[in-house]
Design an enzyme around this catalytic site. Sequence first.
Site, PDB file in Angstrom:
ATOM      1  N   HIS A  43       0.872  -1.178   0.000  1.00 59.05           N
ATOM      2  CA  HIS A  43       0.000   0.000   0.000  1.00 59.05           C
ATOM      3  C   HIS A  43       0.910   1.229   0.000  1.00 59.05           C
ATOM      4  O   HIS A  43       1.209   1.783   1.054  1.00 59.05           O
ATOM      5  CB  HIS A  43      -0.880  -0.028   1.260  1.00 59.05           C
ATOM      6  N   GLU A  74      -2.528  -1.630  -3.282  1.00 63.44           N
ATOM      7  CA  GLU A  74      -3.693  -0.907  -2.796  1.00 63.44           C
ATOM      8  C   GLU A  74      -3.341   0.543  -2.530  1.00 63.44           C
ATOM      9  O   GLU A  74      -2.183   0.875  -2.250  1.00 63.44           O
ATOM     10  CB  GLU A  74      -4.274  -1.577  -1.542  1.00 63.44           C
ATOM     11  N   HIS A 195      -7.801  -5.851   7.268  1.00 63.63           N
ATOM     12  CA  HIS A 195      -7.528  -4.872   8.315  1.00 63.63           C
ATOM     13  C   HIS A 195      -7.736  -5.488   9.678  1.00 63.63           C
ATOM     14  O   HIS A 195      -8.828  -5.930  10.015  1.00 63.63           O
ATOM     15  CB  HIS A 195      -8.354  -3.577   8.185  1.00 63.63           C
TER      16      HIS A 195
HETATM   17  N1  PXP Z   1      -6.533  -3.616   3.497  1.00 67.96           N
HETATM   18  C1  PXP Z   1      -6.266  -2.302   3.378  1.00 67.96           C
HETATM   19  C2  PXP Z   1      -7.051  -1.512   2.397  1.00 67.96           C
HETATM   20  C3  PXP Z   1      -5.263  -1.691   4.145  1.00 67.96           C
HETATM   21  O1  PXP Z   1      -5.023  -0.379   4.024  1.00 67.96           O
HETATM   22  C4  PXP Z   1      -4.516  -2.482   5.045  1.00 67.96           C
HETATM   23  C5  PXP Z   1      -3.406  -1.850   5.831  1.00 67.96           C
HETATM   24  O2  PXP Z   1      -2.442  -1.348   4.963  1.00 67.96           O
HETATM   25  C6  PXP Z   1      -4.814  -3.851   5.126  1.00 67.96           C
HETATM   26  C7  PXP Z   1      -5.832  -4.379   4.361  1.00 67.96           C
HETATM   27  C8  PXP Z   1      -4.072  -4.765   6.048  1.00 67.96           C
HETATM   28  O3  PXP Z   1      -4.359  -4.415   7.365  1.00 67.96           O
HETATM   29  P1  PXP Z   1      -3.421  -4.936   8.550  1.00 67.96           P
HETATM   30  O4  PXP Z   1      -2.090  -4.297   8.353  1.00 67.96           O
HETATM   31  O5  PXP Z   1      -4.131  -4.470   9.784  1.00 67.96           O
HETATM   32  O6  PXP Z   1      -3.353  -6.421   8.430  1.00 67.96           O
END
Ligand code: PXP
Length: 241
Positions: A43, A74, A195
């Site tokens: 990301h 992403e 997330h």
């Molecule tokens: N999905 C998105 C859109 C995110 O921004 C993130 C964090 O960068 C994640 C998934 C993954 O989340 P986590 O780091 O809490 O596993």
Amino acid sequence: MTHLSVNLNKIGLLRNSRGRDYPNMIQMAERTLQLGAFGVTIHPRPDQRHATYQDAHDLKALLKAYPQAELNIEGFPDAQFLNVVLEVEPHQCTLVPDDPNQLTSDHGWNLSRDQDALRPVIAKLKQKGIRVVLFMDPVAENMALAKEVGADRVELYTEAYANAFGTDQAEEVLANYQQAAQAALTAGLEVNAGHDLDLQNVAALCDPGHITEVSIGHALTVEALDLGWDQVIKAYLEKLA
Ligand code: PXP
């Protein structure tokens, strides 16, 4: 089975904190894929404080040796992000409505408001053969519009699920996610989730088989520290004995 895409942003964060290429993101990605993970995610944010745009190019090059694996990029679709994604051509692009200074993603798209801006972006990505995912709150009624604007998948934002896990609200919150996932499937979308997922909470979310892919970064990195910490401390003590 649900695919695991490992989010490598925290590897980038650690690397960037010391100004040299350690840990090396590409090596960590390669280990991840060799262990059987389905893919890797980054990301890149405009300040490139975690993953960089160069990482996107480097990971795409690595994935040439892993034809069964996928790269997911992403982020918020500003001009720079889109240029990179269109150049790199990852397998999947997850569009996220986060602003540049946000600590982390914390809400899904408001498609009633943002659909006109998103339609041409989605069309451009799909023209390049990139699968497009929209990061969404778990609201069943909004899934049909995600399909209508052209998305292939939604990614359900799972912070609320993770927060409720192990509490009295867990069942109700999980049911809400299952309803949203079912609505997305009914609309003709596939469903990703991400997330705050971790080793404790991920199975219950994915159990009914609605979720095609989870992307996990923060907890996975902390868990890797947890599981490896004792071994490393012991190894240092041995060296110093
Ligand atoms: N999905 C998105 C859109 C995110 O921004 C993130 C964090 O960068 C994640 C998934 C993954 O989340 P986590 O780091 O809490 O596993």
